[in-house]
Scaffold this motif. Structure first.
Motif, mmCIF file in Angstrom:
data_model
loop_
_atom_site.group_PDB
_atom_site.id
_atom_site.type_symbol
_atom_site.label_atom_id
_atom_site.label_comp_id
_atom_site.label_asym_id
_atom_site.label_seq_id
_atom_site.Cartn_x
_atom_site.Cartn_y
_atom_site.Cartn_z
ATOM 1 N N PHE A 1 0.835 -1.202 0.000
ATOM 2 C CA PHE A 1 0.000 0.000 0.000
ATOM 3 C C PHE A 1 0.869 1.251 0.000
ATOM 4 C CE2 PHE A 1 -1.836 3.433 2.501
ATOM 5 C CZ PHE A 1 -2.926 3.749 1.710
ATOM 6 N N LEU A 2 1.891 1.280 0.879
ATOM 7 C CA LEU A 2 2.760 2.450 0.954
ATOM 8 C C LEU A 2 3.524 2.677 -0.345
ATOM 9 C CD1 LEU A 2 4.179 2.058 4.570
ATOM 10 C CD2 LEU A 2 2.565 3.782 3.761
ATOM 11 N N ALA A 3 3.998 1.597 -0.953
ATOM 12 C CA ALA A 3 4.724 1.731 -2.219
ATOM 13 C C ALA A 3 3.817 2.312 -3.298
ATOM 14 C CB ALA A 3 5.282 0.382 -2.650
ATOM 15 N N LYS A 4 2.599 1.806 -3.393
ATOM 16 C CA LYS A 4 1.648 2.332 -4.394
ATOM 17 C C LYS A 4 1.322 3.792 -4.111
ATOM 18 C CE LYS A 4 -0.714 -2.034 -5.305
ATOM 19 N NZ LYS A 4 -1.988 -2.753 -5.136
ATOM 20 N N HIS A 5 1.075 4.090 -2.833
ATOM 21 C CA HIS A 5 0.698 5.455 -2.459
ATOM 22 C C HIS A 5 1.802 6.453 -2.821
ATOM 23 C CE1 HIS A 5 -0.915 8.804 -0.185
ATOM 24 N NE2 HIS A 5 0.262 8.901 0.442
ATOM 25 N N TYR A 6 3.032 6.161 -2.402
ATOM 26 C CA TYR A 6 4.114 7.107 -2.667
ATOM 27 C C TYR A 6 4.502 7.144 -4.138
ATOM 28 C CZ TYR A 6 4.514 7.995 2.267
ATOM 29 O OH TYR A 6 4.250 8.385 3.543
ATOM 30 N N TYR A 7 4.352 6.037 -4.841
ATOM 31 C CA TYR A 7 4.589 6.050 -6.285
ATOM 32 C C TYR A 7 3.569 6.973 -6.959
ATOM 33 C CZ TYR A 7 4.747 4.600 -11.136
ATOM 34 O OH TYR A 7 4.825 4.597 -12.489
ATOM 35 N N ASN A 8 2.289 6.817 -6.582
ATOM 36 C CA ASN A 8 1.247 7.661 -7.173
ATOM 37 C C ASN A 8 1.465 9.130 -6.831
ATOM 38 O OD1 ASN A 8 -0.078 5.556 -8.425
ATOM 39 N ND2 ASN A 8 -1.444 5.183 -6.706
ATOM 40 N N GLU A 9 1.863 9.413 -5.594
ATOM 41 C CA GLU A 9 2.129 10.797 -5.222
ATOM 42 C C GLU A 9 3.302 11.365 -6.022
ATOM 43 O OE1 GLU A 9 0.427 12.963 -3.255
ATOM 44 O OE2 GLU A 9 -1.068 11.361 -3.237
ATOM 45 N N GLY A 10 4.309 10.558 -6.257
ATOM 46 C CA GLY A 10 5.441 11.003 -7.068
ATOM 47 C C GLY A 10 5.036 11.309 -8.498
ATOM 48 N N VAL A 11 4.189 10.445 -9.068
ATOM 49 C CA VAL A 11 3.713 10.676 -10.435
ATOM 50 C C VAL A 11 2.864 11.944 -10.491
ATOM 51 C CG1 VAL A 11 2.208 9.762 -12.251
ATOM 52 C CG2 VAL A 11 3.852 8.260 -11.125
ATOM 53 N N LYS A 12 1.976 12.124 -9.517
ATOM 54 C CA LYS A 12 1.136 13.328 -9.489
ATOM 55 C C LYS A 12 1.986 14.584 -9.370
ATOM 56 C CE LYS A 12 -2.793 11.115 -7.227
ATOM 57 N NZ LYS A 12 -3.556 11.050 -5.960
ATOM 58 N N SER A 13 2.991 14.548 -8.484
ATOM 59 C CA SER A 13 3.854 15.718 -8.306
ATOM 60 C C SER A 13 4.660 16.004 -9.566
ATOM 61 C CB SER A 13 4.805 15.496 -7.135
ATOM 62 O OG SER A 13 4.075 15.362 -5.937
ATOM 63 N N SER A 14 5.111 14.956 -10.243
ATOM 64 C CA SER A 14 5.860 15.150 -11.489
ATOM 65 C C SER A 14 4.989 15.807 -12.542
ATOM 66 C CB SER A 14 6.381 13.813 -12.000
ATOM 67 O OG SER A 14 7.251 13.235 -11.073
ATOM 68 N N PHE A 15 3.740 15.328 -12.695
ATOM 69 C CA PHE A 15 2.849 15.929 -13.679
ATOM 70 C C PHE A 15 2.465 17.355 -13.287
ATOM 71 C CE2 PHE A 15 2.319 11.671 -15.380
ATOM 72 C CZ PHE A 15 2.229 11.941 -16.733
ATOM 73 N N ARG A 16 2.310 17.615 -11.987
ATOM 74 C CA ARG A 16 2.013 18.966 -11.528
ATOM 75 C C ARG A 16 3.163 19.899 -11.879
ATOM 76 N NH1 ARG A 16 1.376 17.895 -6.334
ATOM 77 N NH2 ARG A 16 -0.630 16.950 -6.768
ATOM 78 N N PHE A 17 4.399 19.413 -11.694
ATOM 79 C CA PHE A 17 5.563 20.224 -12.043
ATOM 80 C C PHE A 17 5.616 20.494 -13.540
ATOM 81 C CE2 PHE A 17 9.964 20.479 -13.507
ATOM 82 C CZ PHE A 17 10.371 21.614 -12.834
ATOM 83 N N VAL A 18 5.396 19.468 -14.348
ATOM 84 C CA VAL A 18 5.419 19.645 -15.808
ATOM 85 C C VAL A 18 4.309 20.606 -16.228
ATOM 86 C CG1 VAL A 18 5.054 18.454 -18.003
ATOM 87 C CG2 VAL A 18 6.539 17.450 -16.284
ATOM 88 N N HIS A 19 3.141 20.506 -15.581
ATOM 89 C CA HIS A 19 2.030 21.402 -15.886
ATOM 90 C C HIS A 19 2.395 22.855 -15.566
ATOM 91 C CE1 HIS A 19 -2.053 22.984 -16.056
ATOM 92 N NE2 HIS A 19 -1.908 23.430 -14.814
ATOM 93 N N MET A 20 3.113 23.073 -14.472
ATOM 94 C CA MET A 20 3.457 24.422 -14.048
ATOM 95 C C MET A 20 4.771 24.929 -14.645
ATOM 96 S SD MET A 20 1.014 25.520 -12.184
ATOM 97 C CE MET A 20 1.770 26.948 -11.442
ATOM 98 N N LEU A 21 5.462 24.097 -15.410
ATOM 99 C CA LEU A 21 6.768 24.467 -15.948
ATOM 100 C C LEU A 21 6.743 25.753 -16.781
ATOM 101 C CD1 LEU A 21 9.660 23.562 -15.876
ATOM 102 C CD2 LEU A 21 9.247 22.187 -17.905
ATOM 103 N N PRO A 22 5.744 25.984 -17.650
ATOM 104 C CA PRO A 22 5.726 27.263 -18.374
ATOM 105 C C PRO A 22 5.630 28.464 -17.434
ATOM 106 C CG PRO A 22 4.250 25.706 -19.429
ATOM 107 C CD PRO A 22 4.693 25.074 -18.144
ATOM 108 N N CYS A 23 4.862 28.335 -16.379
ATOM 109 C CA CYS A 23 4.735 29.430 -15.413
ATOM 110 C C CYS A 23 6.066 29.666 -14.709
ATOM 111 C CB CYS A 23 3.639 29.094 -14.406
ATOM 112 S SG CYS A 23 3.368 30.376 -13.169
ATOM 113 N N TYR A 24 6.717 28.579 -14.272
ATOM 114 C CA TYR A 24 8.011 28.713 -13.611
ATOM 115 C C TYR A 24 9.042 29.326 -14.556
ATOM 116 C CZ TYR A 24 6.083 25.421 -10.171
ATOM 117 O OH TYR A 24 5.316 24.811 -9.228
ATOM 118 N N ALA A 25 9.023 28.897 -15.809
ATOM 119 C CA ALA A 25 9.971 29.429 -16.791
ATOM 120 C C ALA A 25 9.707 30.913 -17.031
ATOM 121 C CB ALA A 25 9.881 28.645 -18.098
ATOM 122 N N GLY A 26 8.441 31.289 -17.140
ATOM 123 C CA GLY A 26 8.101 32.700 -17.338
ATOM 124 C C GLY A 26 8.566 33.568 -16.188
#
Length: 122
Positions: free
Chosen positions: A68-93
């Motif tokens: 359960f913990l492995a799945k949970h933290y893996y999913n959180e890592g994937v979500k955070s990675s996609f959130r970062f990629v989503h916000m990358l244009p804003c960060y770059a600007g």
């Protein structure tokens, strides 16, 4: 540079090969077996460390909790990675604006502070 890349690639390939061989990437039964083996191998060392530490070391989680913990933290890592990629244009600007403002500040002539020496002497 090429040698470093080859060394890192070789280490990565070796790690993937070894983890595949011991059963990390196998089915759930192989992974449970590996987890129990590692847990039984670490048990004497954990008991030895418990005697020397001034606090109580918690028990290792069972396989269900670990899964359960492995799945949970893996999913959180994937979500955070996609959130970062989503916000990358804003960060770059923001970064480019900050760089532009910094260069504009450097381009301005320095402000004169204080009074000239001749008027201060009077």
């Amino acid at each position: 540079m090429v040698v470093g890349f080859l060394v890192r690639g070789g280490l990565l390939a070796g790690i993937v090969y070894y983890t595949r061989k011991v059963g990390v990437w196998g089915n759930a039964d192989e992974t449970d077996k590996l987890y129990n083996t590692v847990k039984s191998e670490l048990c004497p060392y954990v008991q030895k460390a418990q005697k020397q530490l001034p606090f109580e070391v918690p028990q290792l989680p069972n396989t269900g909790e670990m899964r359960f913990l492995a799945k949970h933290y893996y999913n959180e890592g994937v979500k955070s990675s996609f959130r970062f990629v989503h916000m990358l244009p804003c960060y770059a600007g923001r970064g480019l604006k900050k760089v532009k403002d910094t260069f504009q500040d450097f381009a301005k002539s320095p402000a004169i502070t204080g009074e000239p020496e001749s008027s201060a002497a009077k």
